[in-house]
Design an enzyme around this catalytic site. Sequence first.
Site, PDB file in Angstrom:
ATOM      1  N   CYS A  26      -8.429  -1.583  -1.419  1.00 49.89           N
ATOM      2  CA  CYS A  26      -7.540  -2.758  -1.407  1.00 49.89           C
ATOM      3  C   CYS A  26      -8.293  -4.066  -1.157  1.00 49.89           C
ATOM      4  O   CYS A  26      -8.132  -5.043  -1.899  1.00 49.89           O
ATOM      5  CB  CYS A  26      -6.428  -2.556  -0.374  1.00 49.89           C
ATOM      6  SG  CYS A  26      -6.999  -2.447   1.340  1.00 49.89           S
ATOM      7  N   HIS A  44      -4.070  -2.864   5.076  1.00 54.23           N
ATOM      8  CA  HIS A  44      -3.883  -2.941   3.620  1.00 54.23           C
ATOM      9  C   HIS A  44      -3.595  -4.382   3.220  1.00 54.23           C
ATOM     10  O   HIS A  44      -3.071  -5.179   4.009  1.00 54.23           O
ATOM     11  CB  HIS A  44      -2.731  -2.038   3.176  1.00 54.23           C
ATOM     12  CG  HIS A  44      -2.677  -1.853   1.686  1.00 54.23           C
ATOM     13  ND1 HIS A  44      -3.571  -1.063   0.998  1.00 54.23           N
ATOM     14  CD2 HIS A  44      -1.850  -2.379   0.746  1.00 54.23           C
ATOM     15  CE1 HIS A  44      -3.287  -1.095  -0.293  1.00 54.23           C
ATOM     16  NE2 HIS A  44      -2.255  -1.896  -0.467  1.00 54.23           N
ATOM     17  N   HIS A  78      -2.199  -4.629  -6.352  1.00 56.85           N
ATOM     18  CA  HIS A  78      -3.030  -4.069  -5.275  1.00 56.85           C
ATOM     19  C   HIS A  78      -3.596  -2.716  -5.678  1.00 56.85           C
ATOM     20  O   HIS A  78      -3.137  -2.081  -6.639  1.00 56.85           O
ATOM     21  CB  HIS A  78      -2.224  -3.951  -3.980  1.00 56.85           C
ATOM     22  CG  HIS A  78      -1.174  -2.872  -4.000  1.00 56.85           C
ATOM     23  ND1 HIS A  78      -0.902  -2.068  -2.920  1.00 56.85           N
ATOM     24  CD2 HIS A  78      -0.319  -2.450  -4.988  1.00 56.85           C
ATOM     25  CE1 HIS A  78       0.069  -1.222  -3.222  1.00 56.85           C
ATOM     26  NE2 HIS A  78       0.438  -1.443  -4.468  1.00 56.85           N
TER      27      HIS A  78
END
Length: 409
Positions: free
Chosen positions: A324, A372, A384
């Site tokens: 990420c 994240h 993402h």
Amino acid sequence: MPVLASHRKPRTKVRTTTPAVGFTTAALASVTLLSTQSATAAPAEPKPAIEDVQKKVDELYRQAGSATQQYNRAKAASTAQRTKVDTLLSDVAKRTEKINEARRELGAFAAEQYRTGGIAPTATFFLADDPQAYFDQSRLMSRSTERQQKAVDDFRTQQAAASKKRAEAVQSLESLTETQTTLRSSKQKVQNKLTEARSLLAKLTAEEKARLAELERKKEAEAKEKAEKLARRQAAEAKEREEREAAEKKAREEAAKESGGDSGSGSGSGTGTGTSPGSGTGTGTGTGTDSSYAAKAEKVLAFARAQIGKPYVWGASGPASYDCSGLTQAAWREAGVTLPRTTWDQVKVGTRVATSDLQPGDLVFFYDDISHVGIYKGDGMMIHAPKPGANVREESIYYMPIYGSVRPA
């Protein structure tokens, strides 16, 4: 008549038993009892509900994401530390060479003094051909002594500097070792969490997997609905803002026209004249900063869209795969902005913004441990790199609990 004794030998009574039968019966009864007790003491563990499995797997992926950030931080630190160590070792080598040069010069002076021997100044005066020759030789010896002293001082200086750099190199090597230990530990932690998650999923039956997929679709639908609600709200706010700005602009223009002519007239017998110059200036709705950020965000999103479909791989930062924070770092690099490697450091860059004020290009962070991150693309959606086994994709920002958002530039 007397009773005659019997001459037959009395018969001895022998007791007969059946131990084998009794033992077998008792043993069977014991085994049956133990089996019953075991069954009562340790009943079969019930299989967890599919909803619990989903929560557990999601939690394991979150923990793996957090461990991935630890790995990324340790890897970045290890790379920086390795560069520092290499620089220090190179510096130590150069300083060691200077020490050797100074040592050779000192050796030459020592050898010369050994060959000529040391003569007292009085003896030198009497052995000289004339007084002037003595004083010339004395000045020459003085300069020679100064060079020797300078050579000694240089040697000591180089030796102290080299010793200091060597100590720094040793300390940096120790730090590098610690960082590499953390790196290995984080890597193992990620692998353990992912293995546990895969193990849970592997135990599911086909029916349970179908049920899990249905739960995922439901979760995605709910998140998408929230994203659409945010998009509608943002669109309504944008329209209201545009209408308000248009009305303010019109009011300014009308005020400027009115102030350009006579501003009023007196009542009664007198007359009033207005001489106001009427020099009003209007301002646009956008700013240079906003347009600059929009241009950068466009580059960021163009890059991110081009990565859609590439696999998530923990610890990866492109170009074939990403985690990420690796994706967000690479995307913003395209716009000329350097972001740190981890989510924990990226969240500290730029300006914090509320979810309702998000603009394309902003970074959205998730979970309490900030493990994240995604790139906001507008309308409540983001691009993402989700998790192991998934590819870079568009998704609602409400798919995970939001921690906060930042505008990097």
